[in-house]
Design an enzyme around this catalytic site. Structure first.
Site, PDB file in Angstrom:
ATOM      1  N   ARG A 191      -2.407  10.147   8.478  1.00  0.00           N
ATOM      2  CA  ARG A 191      -2.344   8.716   8.791  1.00  0.00           C
ATOM      3  C   ARG A 191      -1.752   7.898   7.645  1.00  0.00           C
ATOM      4  NH1 ARG A 191      -5.602   4.202   8.000  1.00  0.00           N
ATOM      5  NH2 ARG A 191      -7.290   5.377   6.997  1.00  0.00           N
ATOM      6  N   ARG A 199      -1.211   9.984   1.539  1.00  0.00           N
ATOM      7  CA  ARG A 199      -2.550  10.345   1.090  1.00  0.00           C
ATOM      8  C   ARG A 199      -2.759  11.844   0.942  1.00  0.00           C
ATOM      9  NH1 ARG A 199      -6.236   6.076   4.638  1.00  0.00           N
ATOM     10  NH2 ARG A 199      -5.871   4.268   3.293  1.00  0.00           N
ATOM     11  N   ASP A 228     -20.080  11.474  17.818  1.00  0.00           N
ATOM     12  CA  ASP A 228     -20.813  11.464  19.089  1.00  0.00           C
ATOM     13  C   ASP A 228     -19.894  11.382  20.308  1.00  0.00           C
ATOM     14  OD1 ASP A 228     -22.802  11.259  17.224  1.00  0.00           O
ATOM     15  OD2 ASP A 228     -23.417   9.241  17.759  1.00  0.00           O
ATOM     16  N   HIS A 256      -9.248  10.717   1.695  1.00  0.00           N
ATOM     17  CA  HIS A 256      -8.783   9.584   0.896  1.00  0.00           C
ATOM     18  C   HIS A 256      -8.737  10.031  -0.558  1.00  0.00           C
ATOM     19  CE1 HIS A 256      -8.373   5.615  -0.859  1.00  0.00           C
ATOM     20  NE2 HIS A 256      -8.164   5.127   0.347  1.00  0.00           N
ATOM     21  N   GLU A 262       0.848  -1.186   0.000  1.00  0.00           N
ATOM     22  CA  GLU A 262       0.000   0.000   0.000  1.00  0.00           C
ATOM     23  C   GLU A 262       0.882   1.233   0.000  1.00  0.00           C
ATOM     24  OE1 GLU A 262      -3.030   0.048   2.991  1.00  0.00           O
ATOM     25  OE2 GLU A 262      -4.306  -1.352   1.893  1.00  0.00           O
ATOM     26  N   HIS A 322     -12.115  11.092   5.012  1.00  0.00           N
ATOM     27  CA  HIS A 322     -11.930   9.669   5.294  1.00  0.00           C
ATOM     28  C   HIS A 322     -11.655   9.352   6.760  1.00  0.00           C
ATOM     29  CE1 HIS A 322     -11.067   5.521   4.395  1.00  0.00           C
ATOM     30  NE2 HIS A 322      -9.811   5.619   4.788  1.00  0.00           N
TER      31      HIS A 322
END
Length: 524
Positions: free
Chosen positions: A390, A293, A225, A246, A118, A355
């Site tokens: 991330r 990303r 929440d 993303h 990845e 994302h």
């Protein structure tokens, strides 16, 4: 008020289920609360995979993984959190998910998980189950949770607020005591009632807030929440400006975005413009489509802005020449065909979408928040692992590692902890008269929040845009709070209240930070 559980886990994705199972294995009584049915969390939507162990011949190591995480995090990662995940995470993934729970990862010829590549990873270390890894993991977790005798599962309950002392104490004299969490008020969407669920320790695992953006890979329940409840309880919140987009979601005008897994680019898919030109050579000539990303998302955004096109394109031809696309990526292929797109014959139209939330409730290496009695794990928490952006496939692993560690730390604390006294804490009070909120107003307010964040606090941000957004949502927030106190409760109302608060947290943090770093990109 219900009898106090040892551990109340709010959220039933990988972080919540892992925490519940680990605590239950240690002999602790656990109440696990799911907002929808068990298995309906954001975890099930994850396609690409989870970091496992690369084959020995890959030359992978904890040091190499840590370096990849740090590089993606743009200098803001917490070193001790990175080291912890790099050393403990892959082993836990293999031992717990594959060996114990039997998650059906794709296997190699030797009968062990066969990892893929990845973006921004230096080795092929990503365990996957076709392109529906999150669903495979969630299914195995849900099954194990339902079978465990020490876990009580409660479904279709929405978090209203955390129960804290002294705020919810009956005696006003308790005002001098430090804040402590004793459970949560939960709204039953079926009965319309609110119950007080007491607990000796509480763990937030409520997930992220991607639904606050007009274009997102997240399901509608990702409304922040837990973050909102923690903020109202005065927990320390950090890094709210870092919201990752993303790079590749399926673009179909007028329809929700569908995630196109990172593994497509990991296996060789190329980003091109309408002319068929591979544009990543201009933005990241060394890493190309495998750049972090934030870099890829901005490149697509800039190409769209320069050309006036509504999307870019993902060309799968390099994959189709050597892989069976239907065998390796059935979810992606089905989504494309449902829209009349044949990836064998044409590039896939793509746009970036909100994302993953890299900020959250600040926790230590054991998942403790700044409030005694409260732990957090998963996307609602900020461990410092991700820094400003991330690295792909770290999120599921982070939820697993901190779910385990939070459960173990809570278990250690329970040895000397007393039960909260129901008589000391106030039951939920429903207003004598209340009005039902018009669903049209809820839809209108959500439209304003989602379009405002996308347009003014999206991939590229300016001070003027952020200030405009802050002013627009400031008025809406005050109006919403009045509606909340005057209206009968519903899931929709609770989610809207959380969404407005979280939107303002993002905007305030983005305004206060003029430095471009990772997925927070300022051009002024």
């Amino acid at each position: 008020m219900s009898k106090a559980a040892d551990l109340l886990v709010l959220g039933a994705g990988i972080a919540g289920c892992s925490a519940a199972l680990r605590a239950a294995d240690l002999g602790i009584s656990v109440v696990l609360v799911a907002k929808d049915e068990l298995g309906g969390s954001n975890t099930a939507w994850a396609q690409g995979g989870i970091i496992g162990l690369a084959p020995p011949e890959e030359g992978d190591s904890a040091d190499l993984l840590a370096a990849d995480i740090e590089a993606a995090g743009a200098g803001l990662c917490r070193p001790e959190a990175v080291r912890l995940l790099a050393e403990e995470g892959p082993r836990l993934c293999r031992a717990f998910l594959w060996e114990r729970l039997g998650v059906p990862f794709d296997l190699g010829t030797n009968g062990t998980p066969d990892p893929t590549a990845e973006a921004a990873h230096s080795a092929r270390r990503i365990y996957h189950a076709k392109d529906a890894t999150g669903l495979a993991i969630q299914t195995a977790l849900s099954e194990a949770v339902r079978k465990h005798p020490n876990i009580q599962v409660r479904e279709h309950l929405c978090l209203v607020d955390l129960i804290t002392s002294p705020h919810h104490c009956v005696s006003p004299v308790r005002v001098y005591e430090p804040i402590r969490v004793h459970g949560a008020y939960l709204f039953d969407a079926v009965t319309g009632e609110v119950e007080g669920a007491l607990a000796r320790r509480t763990l937030l695992a409520t997930g992220g807030l991607g639904y606050l953006y007009l274009h997102t890979t997240n399901p509608p329940g990702a409304t922040g929440d837990g973050l909102a409840a923690a903020y109202r309880a005065s927990a320390r919140i950090v890094n709210c400006e870092y919201l990752q987009f993303h790079p590749t979601t399926l673009y179909v005008p007028g329809k929700p975005r569908t995630l196109l897994t990172e593994a497509l680019r990991g296996e060789g898919a190329r980003l091109v413009n309408r002319k068929g030109e591979r544009f990543m050579t201009k933005y990241a000539p060394e890493q190309l489509e495998l750049a972090p990303r934030d870099v890829v998302s901005r490149a697509i955004f800039q190409e769209m802005a320069a050309s006036g096109e509504p999307c870019a394109f993902l060309d799968l031809a390099p994959l189709a020449a050597r892989l069976d696309l239907d065998e390796h990526f059935p979810t992606v292929m089905a989504a494309c065909r449902a829209e009349g797109i044949d990836p064998h014959r044409q590039p896939i139209p793509v746009v970036p979408a909100a994302h993953y939330f890299c900020g959250g409730v600040l926790v230590d290496l054991d998942g403790r928040t700044s409030l005694p009695g409260l732990f957090a794990a998963g996307e609602v928490a900020c461990t410092g692992l991700h820094g400003a952006n991330r690295l792909a496939s770290t999120s599921l692993l982070e939820g697993l590692v901190w779910g385990f560690r939070g459960a173990e730390a809570a278990a250690r604390e329970l040895a000397g902890a007393s039960e909260p006294d129901p008589g000391d804490l106030a039951s939920w009070r429903t207003p004598e008269t209340s009005q039902k909120m018009d669903p049209l107003l809820i839809d209108q307010d959500w439209g304003l929040i989602r379009s405002t964040l996308w347009n003014y606090a999206g991939i590229v941000r300016t001070k003027a845009r952020l200030e405009r957004a802050k002013a627009d949502l400031h008025y809406l927030a005050h109006r919403m709070e009045r509606f909340y106190h005057e209206s009968s409760l519903s899931r929709e109302l609770l989610e809207l209240r959380s969404g407005i608060l979280c939107a303002r947290l993002i905007l305030n943090a983005a305004l206060q930070n003029p430095e471009s770093r990772g997925c927070h990109y300022r051009v002024d």
